[in-house]
Scaffold this active site. Sequence first.
Site, mmCIF file in Angstrom:
data_model
loop_
_atom_site.group_PDB
_atom_site.id
_atom_site.type_symbol
_atom_site.label_atom_id
_atom_site.label_comp_id
_atom_site.label_asym_id
_atom_site.label_seq_id
_atom_site.Cartn_x
_atom_site.Cartn_y
_atom_site.Cartn_z
ATOM 1 N N ASP A 180 0.814 -1.216 0.000
ATOM 2 C CA ASP A 180 0.000 0.000 0.000
ATOM 3 C C ASP A 180 0.844 1.261 0.000
ATOM 4 O O ASP A 180 0.459 2.281 -0.581
ATOM 5 C CB ASP A 180 -0.941 0.001 1.216
ATOM 6 C CG ASP A 180 -2.175 -0.846 0.959
ATOM 7 O OD1 ASP A 180 -2.107 -1.762 0.121
ATOM 8 O OD2 ASP A 180 -3.211 -0.592 1.597
ATOM 9 N N CYS B 27 0.903 -8.067 5.276
ATOM 10 C CA CYS B 27 0.451 -6.695 5.066
ATOM 11 C C CYS B 27 -1.033 -6.597 4.750
ATOM 12 O O CYS B 27 -1.746 -7.574 4.710
ATOM 13 C CB CYS B 27 1.333 -6.014 4.032
ATOM 14 S SG CYS B 27 2.988 -5.667 4.704
ATOM 15 N N ASP B 28 -1.442 -5.376 4.470
ATOM 16 C CA ASP B 28 -2.813 -4.901 4.633
ATOM 17 C C ASP B 28 -3.921 -5.821 4.144
ATOM 18 O O ASP B 28 -4.760 -6.268 4.916
ATOM 19 C CB ASP B 28 -2.962 -3.545 3.945
ATOM 20 C CG ASP B 28 -2.088 -2.485 4.585
ATOM 21 O OD1 ASP B 28 -1.048 -2.845 5.168
ATOM 22 O OD2 ASP B 28 -2.416 -1.299 4.496
ATOM 23 N N LYS B 29 -4.002 -6.069 2.844
ATOM 24 C CA LYS B 29 -5.144 -6.816 2.303
ATOM 25 C C LYS B 29 -4.913 -8.309 2.343
ATOM 26 O O LYS B 29 -5.855 -9.089 2.235
ATOM 27 C CB LYS B 29 -5.440 -6.394 0.852
ATOM 28 C CG LYS B 29 -5.555 -4.897 0.640
ATOM 29 C CD LYS B 29 -6.500 -4.244 1.631
ATOM 30 C CE LYS B 29 -6.350 -2.739 1.642
ATOM 31 N NZ LYS B 29 -5.045 -2.247 2.043
ATOM 32 N N CYS C 177 4.760 -2.015 8.457
ATOM 33 C CA CYS C 177 5.102 -0.694 8.991
ATOM 34 C C CYS C 177 4.756 -0.590 10.470
ATOM 35 O O CYS C 177 3.730 -1.092 10.926
ATOM 36 C CB CYS C 177 4.399 0.389 8.180
ATOM 37 S SG CYS C 177 4.984 0.454 6.474
ATOM 38 N N GLU D 183 -6.963 4.322 -0.639
ATOM 39 C CA GLU D 183 -6.516 4.977 0.592
ATOM 40 C C GLU D 183 -5.926 6.330 0.212
ATOM 41 O O GLU D 183 -5.278 6.443 -0.825
ATOM 42 C CB GLU D 183 -5.412 4.161 1.276
ATOM 43 C CG GLU D 183 -5.903 3.015 2.085
ATOM 44 C CD GLU D 183 -4.777 2.327 2.856
ATOM 45 O OE1 GLU D 183 -5.098 1.399 3.596
ATOM 46 O OE2 GLU D 183 -3.608 2.704 2.708
ATOM 47 N N SER E 172 -5.689 5.528 5.129
ATOM 48 C CA SER E 172 -4.704 4.580 5.624
ATOM 49 C C SER E 172 -4.832 4.434 7.131
ATOM 50 O O SER E 172 -5.270 5.355 7.830
ATOM 51 C CB SER E 172 -3.304 5.088 5.274
ATOM 52 O OG SER E 172 -2.323 4.389 5.994
#
Length: 555
Positions: free
Chosen positions: A78, A119-121, A193, A444, A470
């Site tokens: 992202d 990570c995110d998704k 992150c 985002e 985000s």
Amino acid sequence: MRSDEMKSGASRAPHRSLLKALGLSDREIASPLIGIVNSANTIIPGHVHLERIVEAVKAGVRSAGGTPMEFSVIGVCDGLAMGHKGMKYSLASRELIADSIEVMAMAHPFDALVMVPNCDKIVPAMLMAAARINIPTIVVSGGAMLAGKVPGKGGAIDLTTVFEAVGAHSSGMMSDAELLECEDKACPTCGSCSGMFTANSMNCLTEALGMALPGNGTIPAVYSERDRLAKESGYKIMELYEKQLKPLDIMNEAAFENALAVDMALGCSTNSMLHLPAIAHEAKVKLDIFMANEVSKRTPNLCSLAPAGPHHIEDLYQAGGVMAVMKELNKKNLIRKEAITVGGTTIGKQVEKAQNYNQSVIRPIDHPYSTTGGIAVLKGNLAPNGAVVKRSAVDPEMLKHTGPARVFESEEEVSQAIYSQQIKKGDVVVIRYEGPKGGPGMREMLGPTSAIAGMGLDKEVALITDGRFSGATRGASIGHISPEAAEGGPIAFVREGDLIEIDIDGGEINLLVDEATLAKRREGFKAPEPPIKEGYLGRYARQVTSASTGAVFKE
């Protein structure tokens, strides 16, 4: 064994021949076949080291009598996709990842699965797939990045610091040399992150859901303990296989209540309000986003993690992690102790072993940062189906705000206006046609929010959008406005200068325009064509539902 469909009996001699071409022995073929879902790549800092985690998982599986068989899935960074067309593909990748895991696990009938995301998704996608396939499954993530440090300066920094530094630099508040120093120091290791952004939010919530062992959400990526956790997960999947304990046995109503409670206590990313409903949808559990407000009313915010505060995931780890947070919540019976976990025991039993080692990182239940949770779901004539804000990252003076609308039709438009200093104190920035359908892809928008913060306007300017923000965003940034503009939601009819009233504590967001005027504006409305109509995103736009339902595909 489920894998017997593929490997047992005389008729499966050709199949065994192909398995032997992989180098598998008869003994390995006869053992339970464990699919290892590996999202490693060399594009995402949070995934660049996952081969190491996967090798540890394989070691655990083999030592416990299983045969690991690895396959790969895609992942989007992202941070690298932010601020350009690439971000349109990020949320859309969630469904693609879930579908691809389903394809692999059904085409090759594994006996159990180990999901290795970070990570995110990728984390919610794997949980969605786990619920859909429903064979014994455990999640072990790659772990968080350590926070950055600038020599000679106090405090930790992270990726948000760099995004905000761009805003400060553009307004003359930061020199080229200071920006470079920030850029060089903010991301010092591999891993997701370092703040309570979306990746770490979802990894922590995986523990709360019972789908990962304690420590999964907080052990740093570079610690050897992360490798040991991966080995333990490899051992544990064999126990889950023997017991035939499956995701739908674990991800039930109690599990999602626990996830919402931990979400509020930690102050997780607003993206959790997309992902938890999507996972619940696959698990056939009813989870309305307004349930978050019910949980928030009774659940205090115990942590102030970046971007809301000074602490990072490594600090939460040292303080006792997710289980220590849940132990505090348990003091007031705010968790469902009977919920079972992949650890083979209940959440209640796991929490008994936890300890809060740092009460400034994890506040005691009677001395919280706030008596209500970190996320609020708003409703009003501007968002009849809801909107989401990270309340814990909003300055107190912006919890109530009324200001004139500054209307923009895309992220690019608003970014240009912010950097050219056209946004003034008191404004309410409206960014529309960035929803799941209209974007398409519901980008985002960390760039605009960080620029606002970097210019020192986050205590005086609000941003609202049918897109999303985000997990690294702070300030009065209200996303997921539903229905979105492309579906004729009220946000499509806001005009420059209209007054917008925001009351986060009251749970309301309203456009101060009379109904007769709005009705006139609706006449003859036709949404503009989405900027991308072909390929995967074209199909996504035609299939996706509202943010209020988790942006899942239509049935």
